[in-house]
Design a protein around this motif. Sequence first.
Motif, PDB file in Angstrom:
ATOM      1  N   VAL A 119       0.834  -1.201   0.000  1.00 59.76           N
ATOM      2  CA  VAL A 119       0.000   0.000   0.000  1.00 59.76           C
ATOM      3  C   VAL A 119       0.871   1.255   0.000  1.00 59.76           C
ATOM      4  CG1 VAL A 119      -1.667   1.324   1.373  1.00 59.76           C
ATOM      5  CG2 VAL A 119      -1.959  -1.132   1.093  1.00 59.76           C
ATOM      6  N   SER A 120       1.953   1.231   0.778  1.00 62.24           N
ATOM      7  CA  SER A 120       2.840   2.400   0.847  1.00 62.24           C
ATOM      8  C   SER A 120       3.509   2.659  -0.500  1.00 62.24           C
ATOM      9  CB  SER A 120       3.909   2.178   1.921  1.00 62.24           C
ATOM     10  OG  SER A 120       3.313   2.003   3.191  1.00 62.24           O
ATOM     11  N   VAL A 121       3.963   1.593  -1.153  1.00 63.56           N
ATOM     12  CA  VAL A 121       4.605   1.764  -2.463  1.00 63.56           C
ATOM     13  C   VAL A 121       3.625   2.342  -3.468  1.00 63.56           C
ATOM     14  CG1 VAL A 121       5.616   0.515  -4.409  1.00 63.56           C
ATOM     15  CG2 VAL A 121       6.349  -0.014  -2.075  1.00 63.56           C
ATOM     16  N   VAL A 122       2.412   1.798  -3.481  1.00 62.29           N
ATOM     17  CA  VAL A 122       1.395   2.310  -4.407  1.00 62.29           C
ATOM     18  C   VAL A 122       1.073   3.767  -4.102  1.00 62.29           C
ATOM     19  CG1 VAL A 122      -1.009   2.052  -5.157  1.00 62.29           C
ATOM     20  CG2 VAL A 122       0.428   0.029  -4.849  1.00 62.29           C
ATOM     21  N   LEU A 123       0.986   4.096  -2.789  1.00 58.70           N
ATOM     22  CA  LEU A 123       0.695   5.472  -2.396  1.00 58.70           C
ATOM     23  C   LEU A 123       1.798   6.417  -2.856  1.00 58.70           C
ATOM     24  CD1 LEU A 123      -0.940   7.578  -0.822  1.00 58.70           C
ATOM     25  CD2 LEU A 123       0.323   6.892   1.241  1.00 58.70           C
ATOM     26  N   MET A 124       3.066   6.052  -2.632  1.00 55.15           N
ATOM     27  CA  MET A 124       4.161   6.928  -3.016  1.00 55.15           C
ATOM     28  C   MET A 124       4.246   7.072  -4.533  1.00 55.15           C
ATOM     29  SD  MET A 124       5.138   7.949  -0.195  1.00 55.15           S
ATOM     30  CE  MET A 124       6.384   9.007  -0.913  1.00 55.15           C
ATOM     31  N   GLN A 125       4.037   5.988  -5.245  1.00 56.85           N
ATOM     32  CA  GLN A 125       4.055   6.091  -6.708  1.00 56.85           C
ATOM     33  C   GLN A 125       2.917   6.963  -7.212  1.00 56.85           C
ATOM     34  OE1 GLN A 125       4.048   2.065  -8.193  1.00 56.85           O
ATOM     35  NE2 GLN A 125       6.276   1.841  -7.940  1.00 56.85           N
ATOM     36  N   SER A 126       1.765   6.853  -6.559  1.00 54.79           N
ATOM     37  CA  SER A 126       0.637   7.699  -6.957  1.00 54.79           C
ATOM     38  C   SER A 126       0.948   9.167  -6.705  1.00 54.79           C
ATOM     39  CB  SER A 126      -0.627   7.274  -6.189  1.00 54.79           C
ATOM     40  OG  SER A 126      -0.972   5.938  -6.484  1.00 54.79           O
ATOM     41  N   LEU A 127       1.579   9.473  -5.554  1.00 58.93           N
ATOM     42  CA  LEU A 127       1.950  10.853  -5.262  1.00 58.93           C
ATOM     43  C   LEU A 127       2.986  11.360  -6.272  1.00 58.93           C
ATOM     44  CD1 LEU A 127       2.212  10.876  -1.355  1.00 58.93           C
ATOM     45  CD2 LEU A 127       0.525  12.057  -2.777  1.00 58.93           C
ATOM     46  N   GLU A 128       3.991  10.534  -6.545  1.00 67.80           N
ATOM     47  CA  GLU A 128       5.006  10.933  -7.526  1.00 67.80           C
ATOM     48  C   GLU A 128       4.360  11.212  -8.884  1.00 67.80           C
ATOM     49  OE1 GLU A 128       8.153  11.486  -7.314  1.00 67.80           O
ATOM     50  OE2 GLU A 128       8.852  10.628  -5.431  1.00 67.80           O
ATOM     51  N   HIS A 129       3.477  10.336  -9.284  1.00 69.83           N
ATOM     52  CA  HIS A 129       2.825  10.521 -10.577  1.00 69.83           C
ATOM     53  C   HIS A 129       1.948  11.770 -10.580  1.00 69.83           C
ATOM     54  CE1 HIS A 129       1.057   9.394 -14.411  1.00 69.83           C
ATOM     55  NE2 HIS A 129      -0.150   9.532 -13.888  1.00 69.83           N
ATOM     56  N   HIS A 130       1.241  11.973  -9.463  1.00 76.01           N
ATOM     57  CA  HIS A 130       0.375  13.150  -9.363  1.00 76.01           C
ATOM     58  C   HIS A 130       1.195  14.438  -9.454  1.00 76.01           C
ATOM     59  CE1 HIS A 130      -2.657  15.954  -7.929  1.00 76.01           C
ATOM     60  NE2 HIS A 130      -1.805  16.342  -6.976  1.00 76.01           N
ATOM     61  N   GLU A 135       8.355  14.079   4.058  1.00 75.80           N
ATOM     62  CA  GLU A 135       7.590  14.054   5.308  1.00 75.80           C
ATOM     63  C   GLU A 135       6.634  12.870   5.338  1.00 75.80           C
ATOM     64  OE1 GLU A 135       5.664  17.778   5.694  1.00 75.80           O
ATOM     65  OE2 GLU A 135       7.499  18.907   6.143  1.00 75.80           O
ATOM     66  N   ILE A 136       6.021  12.609   4.192  1.00 75.71           N
ATOM     67  CA  ILE A 136       5.114  11.451   4.138  1.00 75.71           C
ATOM     68  C   ILE A 136       5.900  10.154   4.347  1.00 75.71           C
ATOM     69  CG2 ILE A 136       3.638  10.097   2.601  1.00 75.71           C
ATOM     70  CD1 ILE A 136       2.558  12.623   1.456  1.00 75.71           C
ATOM     71  N   LYS A 137       7.087  10.048   3.730  1.00 73.48           N
ATOM     72  CA  LYS A 137       7.904   8.852   3.913  1.00 73.48           C
ATOM     73  C   LYS A 137       8.301   8.674   5.372  1.00 73.48           C
ATOM     74  CE  LYS A 137       9.912   8.581  -0.729  1.00 73.48           C
ATOM     75  NZ  LYS A 137      11.160   8.644  -1.540  1.00 73.48           N
ATOM     76  N   THR A 138       8.666   9.806   6.019  1.00 73.98           N
ATOM     77  CA  THR A 138       9.008   9.716   7.449  1.00 73.98           C
ATOM     78  C   THR A 138       7.816   9.255   8.274  1.00 73.98           C
ATOM     79  OG1 THR A 138      10.624  11.498   7.181  1.00 73.98           O
ATOM     80  CG2 THR A 138       9.900  10.996   9.426  1.00 73.98           C
ATOM     81  N   GLY A 139       6.648   9.838   7.958  1.00 74.30           N
ATOM     82  CA  GLY A 139       5.443   9.417   8.670  1.00 74.30           C
ATOM     83  C   GLY A 139       5.120   7.955   8.420  1.00 74.30           C
ATOM     84  N   LEU A 140       5.299   7.520   7.163  1.00 74.85           N
ATOM     85  CA  LEU A 140       5.039   6.114   6.847  1.00 74.85           C
ATOM     86  C   LEU A 140       6.019   5.190   7.564  1.00 74.85           C
ATOM     87  CD1 LEU A 140       4.255   6.238   3.009  1.00 74.85           C
ATOM     88  CD2 LEU A 140       2.649   5.839   4.882  1.00 74.85           C
TER      89      LEU A 140
END
Length: 473
Positions: free
Chosen positions: A26-37, A172-177
Amino acid sequence: MGSYLSLTTRLSLTFSIAMLAVWGLVSVVLMQSLEHHFARQDETDLQSKIVITKNFISTQLQHHDPSWSELETGLNKMLSGHGGYYLLIKDSQGRVLASTNATNGQQPGMSRAAPDETSLPLHESWTEDGIRYRSITEPVFLAPALAKPDAANPVWIRVALDTSYHQHFIDEIKTGLAWLTGGIALISVLLGWFASHSGLKPLRSLASLSSRVTANKLDHRLSLADAPSELHAPIQTFNDMLDRLENSFQRLTAFSSDIAHELRTPVNSLMMQTQVALAHPRESEDYREALYANLETAERLARMISEMLFLAKSEQGQLAMQLEPLMLADELDELIEFFEPLACEQAVRLQRQGNARLLADKSMLQRAFSNLLTNAIRYTPKQGEVHIAIASNHTGTTVEITNPGLNIPPEEWPRLFDRFYRADSARQPVTEGTGLGLAITKAIITAHDGTISVHSNEQETCFSVWFPHTDSR
């Protein structure tokens, strides 16, 4: 031997690994989605700045013929409120015509050559001094006054964007994750331990119950009500095993009591006859009679011991059988001829009908049916008839031995084949049997993969023996 993790620990670790794997996905998908966005958002913003720049230059060219220094001043004013954007305009020879937001005369990506015409517009992404940039480069054909000396050659407009703001947000999101992942790992371990510890409670109860089971306490059983469905099968199997053990111990206890009772009578008879013979001097003929009586009692003891050894071998599957094709009619006729004198003495008629072929051990089969015929003749009233019927069908062969006599209650039917058991209603005042005949008969029939059953009513008692076909065994 190496140490092994407990089942609770294994389940806890498995649950934790599964939770972390799902959370990691889920974290990988979330980060990739943010990067893409953010990439799409940056491209949209850069494209808009390209359009604004083109419109600005076109507007300026419509009113007068400005120089590149004037256009650079105007572009700096236009982008003054847009932090993080860098504008660079080059000619086809790579000379800088105008730039905005430059630091010490330099811009990120300044050293990059002009792109080829084969990949337009050019989207680029790079990292410089720890900062990630994105840019778009497009060609623009201007009026001859600004495109000197060759109006056919375009100028290249490159707009770059400093993505530090987005990168800080993603960091910051990565740190929180990362912190959340640690928390989830701890929670999943605790939840996994609690779930496995609670789920394995029936197994601990099973172990506790096993430690309490003794030869004198076989009545303990595990309840299925509070157990999970996955453990119903092993718990039920364990309870069934306890049922079998309890039944076996009860039968063993009864057998021990019965064998002690059965052996005590002939042993006491031997002792009494010997004591009487030795009490006073007697004639040789008297001693001879005492020895004959002792021999008869010893023979009965030897027969009983031999029969018990036969039963013990049958229960261990150690009976050595010599199978051969037999005609049941011939075998039973031979037994009828043998028992004819006894039947005549009892005023009982013997009758047989039917025939079938069977693969069996001749001596064992005759021994089994001899026991059945002996009981049938013994308990048939005078002028009665013992009827033997042989029938065969596609499932197997059935032999029924029916005789009139006293009714045996249904609750006693299963126990007739127990060792030393005699139904009260079937007892005679004097019997020479050892109480092992039907038990031996059942052992022989079972060794041939057959079954034996009994049915009794006020009119007759019927013992039914069934053998499967040879090709089905």
